[in-house]
Design an enzyme around this catalytic site. Structure first.
Site, short mmCIF file in Angstrom:
data_model
loop_
_atom_site.label_atom_id
_atom_site.label_comp_id
_atom_site.label_asym_id
_atom_site.label_seq_id
_atom_site.Cartn_x
_atom_site.Cartn_y
_atom_site.Cartn_z
CG ASP A 70 -1.85 7.74 0.88
OD1 ASP A 70 -0.98 8.09 0.40
OD2 ASP A 70 -2.95 8.09 0.61
CG ASP A 119 -1.80 1.11 1.43
OD1 ASP A 119 -2.45 1.53 0.48
OD2 ASP A 119 -1.90 1.43 2.69
CG ASP A 147 -2.63 2.32 6.34
OD1 ASP A 147 -3.54 3.13 6.67
OD2 ASP A 147 -2.36 2.55 5.04
CG ASP A 154 -5.94 12.55 -1.57
OD1 ASP A 154 -5.38 13.19 -2.34
OD2 ASP A 154 -6.67 11.36 -1.44
CG ASP A 178 -8.44 4.64 -2.50
OD1 ASP A 178 -8.49 5.06 -3.88
OD2 ASP A 178 -9.35 4.55 -2.05
#
Length: 272
Positions: A11, A9, A178, A20, A95
Site C-alpha cells: 500500500d 511494501d 512508506d 482497504d 500489512d
C-alpha cells in the site's frame, strides 16, 4: 541471479493508495467502516466488512473489479520488471492481505516476479466471501515489538528472511516503504543495505527524527518515477561494486587497467 534482495511494501508503495480504504470507499461502505473502526482491531474490522459485502450481495468478481482499477503510478510496473530482469530477488512485506495483493499483482501481470509475499492471510471461503485474519495471532501471543501494530511486526519478517539467506551469499537488501510499520524493518538492515523511505510519509518522518539509528544507506523517493530512478540507480551501484570486487579478487588486488574500468556498467543518474 544477483546478490540483491528487494523488499517492497504494498500500500502506497507498489500501489498509490491504501487498498482497504479504496475498496470500502468504492463499494460505498465508508460510513459503516468508520462506525466499526473504533470498536475492534483493523484486521477484525476488515473481516467484518467482507461479511457485510457478502450480506449485501457484493460478489467476489465485483471486489476483484474494484481492485483491478486501484491507482498505481505508471512507472512502478516497469521498475519491477527491470529489477527482476537484472536478477534481483523481489519480495513483498505488507500489512494488506493475500487476497488483495495476489488479485492486483496478477491483474498487473507481475505476480510471477515475486518469490515471496508476506502479509495477512486473505482467502475466499466455501461460502464465497473473503476472510481476513492477522499475520500474527495476537490473541494467542504477542510478537513483542512495541514499534509495530499487534497483527504484524515487519522487523521479525525481515529477520527471518535474513536468517534464511546464508551469510556466505552476502546478499544485500533494498527495502521500500512508506508507513510507520516500515520503520522497524528499516532498523534491522545492515550497513551494506539500503532503505528507500517515501518522502513526507510516516516512515520518512520517523527516520528524520534520528537518521543515525538507521545503519543502511537512506535514499528517499516521492512518486513512482523517482522510485524507479532511485531503485535502478541502487541496483546499478551494487552491481558495479560487486563487479569491481570480483575483478579485484580475480586480479589478486592488482591495479585495474583503464580499459577494464571503462567496461564497467555505469550508474544511472538520479534527479535531486
Amino acid at each position: 541471479m544477483s546478490n540483491i534482495v528487494i523488499v517492497f511494501d504494498f500500500d502506497k508503495t507498489i500501489i498509490d493508495c491504501d487498498s482497504d480504504n479504496w475498496l470500502i470507499d468504492e463499494l460505498g461502505f465508508t460510513d459503516l467502516f468508520n462506525q466499526l473502526l473504533p470498536t475492534m482491531p483493523w484486521n477484525s474490522v476488515m473481516d467484518k466488512m467482507m461479511m457485510e459485502f457478502h450480506a449485501n450481495g457484493v460478489t467476489i468478481e465485483e471486489i476483484e473489479k474494484v481492485l483491478h482499477r486501484i491507482p498505481i503510478h505508471h512507472r512502478i510496473v516497469p521498475a519491477i520488471k527491470a529489477a527482476y530482469a537484472l536478477g534481483c530477488d523481489l519480495r513483498v512485506v505488507s500489512d494488506a492481505n493475500m487476497f488483495y495483493i495476489e488479485t492486483i499483482l496478477k491483474h498487473l501481470g507481475i505476480s510471477e516476479y515475486f518469490s515471496e509475499i508476506n502479509t495477512n492471510p486473505g482467502y475466499v471461503n466455501e461460502e464465497g466471501r473473503v476472510r481476513i485474519s492477522p499475520y500474527h495471532d495476537f490473541n494467542k501471543c504477542s510478537h513483542g515489538c512495541t514499534l509495530c501494530p499487534p497483527n504484524m511486526c515487519k522487523g521479525l519478517i525481515i529477520d527471518r528472511i535474513q536468517n534464511t539467506i546464508s551469510e556466505v551469499d552476502k546478499k544485500r537488501f533494498i527495502y521500500l516503504g512508506d508507513g510507520a510499520g516500515d520503520y522497524c524493518p528499516s532498523l534491522r538492515l545492515r550497513e551494506r543495505d539500503f532503505v528507500m523511505p517515501r518522502k513526507n510519509f510516516p516512515i520518512w518522518d520517523l527516520i528524520c527524527k534520528d537518521p543515525l539509528l538507521i545503519k543502511a544507506e537512506i535514499n528517499g523517493w516521492s512518486d513512482g518515477e523517482e522510485l524507479e530512478q532511485v531503485l535502478l540507480h541502487l541496483i546499478n551501484k551494487i552491481m558495479m561494486e560487486e563487479h569491481v570486487q570480483f575483478i579485484s579478487t580475480d586480479c589478486k588486488l592488482q591495479t585495474l587497467s583503464i580499459p577494464v574500468l571503462e567496461s564497467m556498467p555505469k550508474a544511472l543518474s538520479v534527479r535531486p
